[in-house]
Design a protein around this motif. Structure first.
Motif, mmCIF file in Angstrom:
data_model
loop_
_atom_site.group_PDB
_atom_site.id
_atom_site.type_symbol
_atom_site.label_atom_id
_atom_site.label_comp_id
_atom_site.label_asym_id
_atom_site.label_seq_id
_atom_site.Cartn_x
_atom_site.Cartn_y
_atom_site.Cartn_z
ATOM 1 N N ALA A 142 -61.828 60.145 -38.845
ATOM 2 C CA ALA A 142 -61.251 61.436 -39.226
ATOM 3 C C ALA A 142 -60.062 61.249 -40.152
ATOM 4 N N ASP A 143 -59.286 60.205 -39.928
ATOM 5 C CA ASP A 143 -58.119 59.943 -40.775
ATOM 6 C C ASP A 143 -58.514 59.328 -42.117
ATOM 7 N N ARG A 144 -59.602 58.546 -42.120
ATOM 8 C CA ARG A 144 -59.966 57.800 -43.325
ATOM 9 C C ARG A 144 -60.837 58.589 -44.290
ATOM 10 N N LEU A 145 -61.715 59.431 -43.763
ATOM 11 C CA LEU A 145 -62.720 60.062 -44.618
ATOM 12 C C LEU A 145 -62.151 61.291 -45.305
ATOM 13 N N ARG A 146 -62.330 61.365 -46.610
ATOM 14 C CA ARG A 146 -61.839 62.504 -47.384
ATOM 15 C C ARG A 146 -62.976 63.407 -47.880
ATOM 16 N N ASP A 147 -64.174 62.891 -47.875
ATOM 17 C CA ASP A 147 -65.320 63.623 -48.413
ATOM 18 C C ASP A 147 -66.042 64.335 -47.272
ATOM 19 N N ASP A 148 -66.351 65.631 -47.461
ATOM 20 C CA ASP A 148 -67.002 66.405 -46.403
ATOM 21 C C ASP A 148 -68.354 65.819 -46.011
ATOM 22 N N ARG A 149 -69.087 65.279 -46.978
ATOM 23 C CA ARG A 149 -70.394 64.698 -46.665
ATOM 24 C C ARG A 149 -70.253 63.502 -45.745
ATOM 25 N N ARG A 150 -69.203 62.736 -45.922
ATOM 26 C CA ARG A 150 -68.982 61.578 -45.058
ATOM 27 C C ARG A 150 -68.573 62.018 -43.646
ATOM 28 N N VAL A 151 -67.839 63.131 -43.559
ATOM 29 C CA VAL A 151 -67.501 63.673 -42.239
ATOM 30 C C VAL A 151 -68.772 64.107 -41.516
ATOM 31 N N VAL A 152 -69.664 64.772 -42.236
ATOM 32 C CA VAL A 152 -70.946 65.166 -41.647
ATOM 33 C C VAL A 152 -71.705 63.933 -41.168
ATOM 34 N N ARG A 153 -71.736 62.898 -41.995
ATOM 35 C CA ARG A 153 -72.443 61.672 -41.635
ATOM 36 C C ARG A 153 -71.819 61.021 -40.393
ATOM 37 N N ALA A 154 -70.484 61.010 -40.320
ATOM 38 C CA ALA A 154 -69.816 60.400 -39.167
ATOM 39 C C ALA A 154 -70.151 61.142 -37.885
ATOM 40 N N LEU A 155 -70.217 62.466 -37.949
ATOM 41 C CA LEU A 155 -70.587 63.246 -36.764
ATOM 42 C C LEU A 155 -72.052 63.016 -36.395
ATOM 43 N N LEU B 213 -70.802 73.164 -41.122
ATOM 44 C CA LEU B 213 -69.797 72.986 -42.177
ATOM 45 C C LEU B 213 -69.709 74.231 -43.038
ATOM 46 N N ALA B 214 -70.876 74.759 -43.431
ATOM 47 C CA ALA B 214 -70.887 75.950 -44.275
ATOM 48 C C ALA B 214 -70.305 77.160 -43.548
ATOM 49 N N ALA B 215 -70.573 77.261 -42.243
ATOM 50 C CA ALA B 215 -70.127 78.435 -41.493
ATOM 51 C C ALA B 215 -68.670 78.346 -41.058
ATOM 52 N N GLN B 216 -68.226 77.165 -40.677
ATOM 53 C CA GLN B 216 -66.905 77.005 -40.076
ATOM 54 C C GLN B 216 -65.869 76.389 -41.012
ATOM 55 N N GLY B 217 -66.348 75.719 -42.068
ATOM 56 C CA GLY B 217 -65.434 75.041 -42.967
ATOM 57 C C GLY B 217 -65.149 73.621 -42.513
ATOM 58 N N PRO B 218 -64.561 72.813 -43.407
ATOM 59 C CA PRO B 218 -64.347 71.395 -43.094
ATOM 60 C C PRO B 218 -63.319 71.144 -42.002
ATOM 61 N N GLY B 219 -62.363 72.038 -41.844
ATOM 62 C CA GLY B 219 -61.311 71.814 -40.858
ATOM 63 C C GLY B 219 -61.841 71.686 -39.447
ATOM 64 N N ALA B 220 -62.783 72.555 -39.075
ATOM 65 C CA ALA B 220 -63.331 72.532 -37.724
ATOM 66 C C ALA B 220 -64.104 71.247 -37.475
ATOM 67 N N LEU B 221 -64.890 70.827 -38.465
ATOM 68 C CA LEU B 221 -65.662 69.592 -38.294
ATOM 69 C C LEU B 221 -64.752 68.375 -38.225
ATOM 70 N N ARG B 222 -63.723 68.375 -39.041
ATOM 71 C CA ARG B 222 -62.806 67.231 -39.024
ATOM 72 C C ARG B 222 -62.082 67.139 -37.680
ATOM 73 N N GLU B 223 -61.738 68.282 -37.108
ATOM 74 C CA GLU B 223 -61.083 68.279 -35.805
ATOM 75 C C GLU B 223 -62.028 67.770 -34.717
ATOM 76 N N ARG B 224 -63.308 68.176 -34.800
ATOM 77 C CA ARG B 224 -64.279 67.670 -33.842
ATOM 78 C C ARG B 224 -64.424 66.160 -33.975
ATOM 79 N N LEU B 225 -64.456 65.671 -35.219
ATOM 80 C CA LEU B 225 -64.556 64.233 -35.441
ATOM 81 C C LEU B 225 -63.334 63.518 -34.889
ATOM 82 N N ARG B 226 -62.172 64.139 -35.028
ATOM 83 C CA ARG B 226 -60.938 63.504 -34.538
ATOM 84 C C ARG B 226 -60.992 63.286 -33.032
ATOM 85 N N GLN B 227 -61.693 64.152 -32.310
ATOM 86 C CA GLN B 227 -61.781 64.006 -30.860
ATOM 87 C C GLN B 227 -62.585 62.776 -30.451
ATOM 88 N N VAL B 228 -63.614 62.422 -31.252
ATOM 89 C CA VAL B 228 -64.512 61.328 -30.863
ATOM 90 C C VAL B 228 -64.321 60.068 -31.700
#
Length: 302
Positions: A150-163, A130-145
């Protein structure tokens, strides 16, 4: 005694949940179990409005002061400990009274809710990405799986947790969402106030916290590692007064910012609990609302 219901007192901050919880415990022969995630922390007393010994009126309180400010609160750990408390209180022939406004923790204690495990190494690696790539890359990875998360989570920490959950379980984060199904007998009482009245009460409450020494409390907790605490440092008032210590805000500015943040938090809490049709709502300023609460408990238990 295992059929004794948990009596849960929920709702927005500043509505008087603590006082009602103590009163119900006294009237019903109960003990209080804390469901305010920031009251888990030792030393976070003024800013969380933690009940004093006098305010507890001799009622046993559980799950207060169980973490250092450098530790991260865990919903899974809380679920286990809260349910252990319920069982122990019932075994003593008493009534568990759950009190607090941390919605997910309340759900974890009361509802059918499967909580996926955690892996610090996996979490740390994803956070580094997340720190190196930014939230966009992680959110896109989450969208794939897990496109729904990916559509519901707005907080970066929750995106990390979902992955993290996906990597550990192979299941989407949304598959672990709670059902509105109690694990045991439960009565939920929700406290609410007129908006203008609640806003006024919250402003007075923050002013009283500042007068009682909130800045000094934050200074002491900063010495004990508050800034490193992933959960504790985000508590209402504490982040704002860290800014005072660091010279980024005056006391007046931090106080005003805390009032605004507290009102916003209360609105989010109300939205969360209003979505649960099982909550019995009470006007916290209404005449005889304690008696109404007791009558609701009696009626629901009948």
């Amino acid at each position: 005694m295992s059929d004794r219901p948990v009596v849960a007192v929920v709702g927005p901050t500043g509505t008087g949940k603590t006082a009602l919880g103590v009163e119900l415990a006294l009237r019903l022969g109960g003990e209080v179990v804390n469901a305010d995630s920031m009251q888990f922390y030792r030393g976070m007393d003024i800013g969380t409005a933690k009940a004093t010994a006098e305010e507890r009126r001799g009622v046993p309180h559980h799950l207060l002061d169980v973490l250092e400010v450098t530790q991260e609160a865990s919903v899974a750990d809380y679920q286990r400990r809260a349910r252990d408390c319920f069982a122990e209180i019932r075994a003593r022939g008493r009534v568990p009274v759950l009190v607090g406004g941390s919605g997910l923790y309340v759900r974890a204690a009361l509802d059918v809710l499967e909580l996926p495990g955690t892996d610090p190494a996996v979490r740390a690696r994803i956070e580094q990405e997340l720190a190196a790539q930014g939230p966009g890359a992680l959110r896109e990875r989450l969208r794939q799986v897990d496109p729904e998360s990916a559509d519901r989570l707005r907080d970066d920490r929750r995106v990390v947790r979902a992955l993290e959950v996906w990597e550990l379980t192979g299941r989407p984060f949304t598959s672990f969402m709670p059902r509105r199904e109690y694990v045991g007998p439960t009565v939920q009482l929700g406290l609410d106030l007129d908006r203008a009245q609640l806003h006024s009460r919250l402003a007075r409450r923050v002013d009283a916290m500042v007068a009682a020494g909130l800045e000094d409390e934050v200074r002491e907790l900063a010495r004990r590692g508050l800034r490193a605490g992933r959960t504790a440092s985000r508590a209402l008032g504490y982040g704002q007064f860290l800014d005072v210590l660091d010279g980024r805000a005056t006391v007046a500015e931090a106080t005003a910012a805390t009032v605004v943040a507290t009102r916003q938090f209360a609105r989010r809490q109300l939205t969360w609990f209003r979505a649960d049709p099982r909550v019995h709502w009470l006007d916290a300023a209404g005449p005889g609302f304690v008696e109404h609460a007791l009558a609701t408990v009696a009626r629901t238990r009948a």
